[in-house]
Design a protein around this motif. Sequence first.
Motif, PDB file in Angstrom:
ATOM      1  N   ILE A   1       0.843  -1.194   0.000  1.00 52.49           N
ATOM      2  CA  ILE A   1       0.000   0.000   0.000  1.00 52.49           C
ATOM      3  C   ILE A   1       0.879   1.244   0.000  1.00 52.49           C
ATOM      4  N   GLU A   2       0.670   2.109  -0.950  1.00 54.94           N
ATOM      5  CA  GLU A   2       1.420   3.365  -1.019  1.00 54.94           C
ATOM      6  C   GLU A   2       0.616   4.542  -0.483  1.00 54.94           C
ATOM      7  N   ALA A   3      -0.695   4.520  -0.651  1.00 51.49           N
ATOM      8  CA  ALA A   3      -1.546   5.632  -0.225  1.00 51.49           C
ATOM      9  C   ALA A   3      -1.884   5.470   1.259  1.00 51.49           C
ATOM     10  N   PHE A   4      -0.893   5.730   2.100  1.00 56.38           N
ATOM     11  CA  PHE A   4      -1.051   5.595   3.546  1.00 56.38           C
ATOM     12  C   PHE A   4      -0.820   6.948   4.196  1.00 56.38           C
ATOM     13  N   THR A   5      -1.695   7.302   5.144  1.00 55.01           N
ATOM     14  CA  THR A   5      -1.523   8.514   5.940  1.00 55.01           C
ATOM     15  C   THR A   5      -1.541   8.136   7.412  1.00 55.01           C
ATOM     16  N   GLY A   6      -0.515   8.570   8.134  1.00 53.73           N
ATOM     17  CA  GLY A   6      -0.448   8.349   9.568  1.00 53.73           C
ATOM     18  C   GLY A   6      -0.307   9.669  10.287  1.00 53.73           C
ATOM     19  N   ILE A   7      -1.008   9.815  11.397  1.00 58.59           N
ATOM     20  CA  ILE A   7      -0.982  11.052  12.181  1.00 58.59           C
ATOM     21  C   ILE A   7      -0.531  10.712  13.596  1.00 58.59           C
ATOM     22  N   GLU A   8       0.434  11.471  14.104  1.00 62.59           N
ATOM     23  CA  GLU A   8       0.951  11.204  15.442  1.00 62.59           C
ATOM     24  C   GLU A   8       1.261  12.510  16.171  1.00 62.59           C
ATOM     25  N   LEU A   9       0.738  12.616  17.384  1.00 69.41           N
ATOM     26  CA  LEU A   9       0.902  13.818  18.201  1.00 69.41           C
ATOM     27  C   LEU A   9       2.300  13.954  18.776  1.00 69.41           C
ATOM     28  N   ASP A  10       2.905  12.836  19.170  1.00 68.90           N
ATOM     29  CA  ASP A  10       4.185  12.855  19.880  1.00 68.90           C
ATOM     30  C   ASP A  10       5.353  12.861  18.893  1.00 68.90           C
ATOM     31  N   ALA A  11       6.216  13.858  19.002  1.00 70.82           N
ATOM     32  CA  ALA A  11       7.327  14.006  18.055  1.00 70.82           C
ATOM     33  C   ALA A  11       8.326  12.864  18.156  1.00 70.82           C
ATOM     34  N   ASP A  12       8.568  12.364  19.369  1.00 68.68           N
ATOM     35  CA  ASP A  12       9.528  11.260  19.525  1.00 68.68           C
ATOM     36  C   ASP A  12       9.000   9.979  18.882  1.00 68.68           C
ATOM     37  N   TYR A  13       7.714   9.674  19.086  1.00 70.87           N
ATOM     38  CA  TYR A  13       7.140   8.493  18.456  1.00 70.87           C
ATOM     39  C   TYR A  13       7.176   8.625  16.937  1.00 70.87           C
ATOM     40  N   LEU A  14       6.873   9.824  16.435  1.00 69.58           N
ATOM     41  CA  LEU A  14       6.876  10.045  14.986  1.00 69.58           C
ATOM     42  C   LEU A  14       8.273   9.853  14.412  1.00 69.58           C
ATOM     43  N   GLN A  15       9.271  10.369  15.120  1.00 63.50           N
ATOM     44  CA  GLN A  15      10.647  10.190  14.653  1.00 63.50           C
ATOM     45  C   GLN A  15      11.020   8.709  14.619  1.00 63.50           C
ATOM     46  N   PHE A  16      10.602   7.975  15.629  1.00 67.92           N
ATOM     47  CA  PHE A  16      10.904   6.540  15.669  1.00 67.92           C
ATOM     48  C   PHE A  16      10.194   5.821  14.526  1.00 67.92           C
ATOM     49  N   ALA A  17       8.965   6.250  14.211  1.00 64.92           N
ATOM     50  CA  ALA A  17       8.238   5.644  13.090  1.00 64.92           C
ATOM     51  C   ALA A  17       9.009   5.848  11.788  1.00 64.92           C
ATOM     52  N   HIS A  18       9.517   7.035  11.573  1.00 64.93           N
ATOM     53  CA  HIS A  18      10.319   7.294  10.379  1.00 64.93           C
ATOM     54  C   HIS A  18      11.562   6.408  10.353  1.00 64.93           C
ATOM     55  N   GLU A  19      12.213   6.273  11.496  1.00 67.89           N
ATOM     56  CA  GLU A  19      13.425   5.449  11.546  1.00 67.89           C
ATOM     57  C   GLU A  19      13.107   3.992  11.256  1.00 67.89           C
ATOM     58  N   ARG A  20      11.972   3.499  11.744  1.00 64.02           N
ATOM     59  CA  ARG A  20      11.577   2.121  11.451  1.00 64.02           C
ATOM     60  C   ARG A  20      11.331   1.932   9.961  1.00 64.02           C
ATOM     61  N   LEU A  21      10.655   2.896   9.360  1.00 64.54           N
ATOM     62  CA  LEU A  21      10.373   2.803   7.935  1.00 64.54           C
ATOM     63  C   LEU A  21      11.646   2.907   7.107  1.00 64.54           C
ATOM     64  N   ASN A  22      12.566   3.729   7.572  1.00 62.09           N
ATOM     65  CA  ASN A  22      13.840   3.858   6.855  1.00 62.09           C
ATOM     66  C   ASN A  22      14.643   2.572   6.911  1.00 62.09           C
ATOM     67  N   GLY A  23      14.467   1.800   7.954  1.00 64.11           N
ATOM     68  CA  GLY A  23      15.158   0.515   8.070  1.00 64.11           C
ATOM     69  C   GLY A  23      16.644   0.630   8.343  1.00 64.11           C
ATOM     70  N   GLY A  24      17.152   1.844   8.515  1.00 62.09           N
ATOM     71  CA  GLY A  24      18.561   2.028   8.827  1.00 62.09           C
ATOM     72  C   GLY A  24      19.484   1.908   7.642  1.00 62.09           C
ATOM     73  N   ARG A  25      18.955   1.395   6.504  1.00 60.39           N
ATOM     74  CA  ARG A  25      19.824   1.180   5.341  1.00 60.39           C
ATOM     75  C   ARG A  25      19.171   1.652   4.053  1.00 60.39           C
ATOM     76  N   ASP A  26      17.896   1.279   3.850  1.00 62.58           N
ATOM     77  CA  ASP A  26      17.278   1.506   2.554  1.00 62.58           C
ATOM     78  C   ASP A  26      16.765   2.936   2.370  1.00 62.58           C
TER      79      ASP A  26
END
Length: 277
Positions: free
Chosen positions: A243-268
């Motif tokens: 799925i490409e058409a995904f929208t996620g909303i998060e109030l907490d900046a730390d959780y949002l940053q962690f979500a980005h890091e998880r999606l980034n996978g550290g490599r890709d």
Amino acid sequence: MNLIGGDCLEVMPRLAAGSVDLVVTSPPYNLGIGYNTFKDTAPRDEFLAWCREWAAELRRVMADDASFFLNIGAAPANPLLPHQLILSLTEGTEPLFVLQNTFHWIKSITVATRAGESISAGHFKPINSKRFVNDCHEYVFHLTKGGDIPLDRRGAGVPYQDKSNIARWGHTGGEDQRCRGNTWFIPYDTIKSRAKDRPHPATFPMGLVEQCIRLHGKGAATRMLDPFLGIGTSALAAHRQGIEAFTGIELDADYLQFAHERLNGGRDFLFPPANSP
């Protein structure tokens, strides 16, 4: 993938009406859970009124054939919360949704085999109590606008244990796949460090979200929303399902940053970090 920082009640009004096919989310439970930012201790009436407010926005952005999978749990000393919440969304003079299905997410279970053996599987959080047993399940309520939305029952199904049933029952169409039903055993993934691997006090496993995606049955074309993104589990599940058409909303900046890091996978680096333009 569109991950947005902010309050869902401020972000969702910017989304177009009827622009979402599938919502899978788990809001705060109002059980005193220690989130970074959100205070999880509102009076019950105030909490239910807040839930109706964001649920009304969800209804507006949902297409007429959309599905809303709402995961919520309880505490042994506060068992009525899930039922009070679902009643507030489905009853009254202006109900927001129809409850189409109720699923039981089983986190830990012990079953007896035909040979008489007992097998225990999954993970649970033990409680120290003489009154209550360990709570090993949560609810997933399937809400729709009209209660009549077709689902891909076999897409989220399981093979027949007794293969003779495939030919015996005409409804199978010769296919070795049956409806899984409304009891889902989906344990958490094993982690080494909660602080490092799951820095959020109330998450669901990726497999739970993927089950909802498969059951809704629109595949990669799904337009999906999670208004309480947390650390991004639903976004990861959507990505794994194409799925490409995904929208996620998060109030907490730390959780949002962690979500980005998880999606980034550290490599890709599939997605930009949270502080990118």
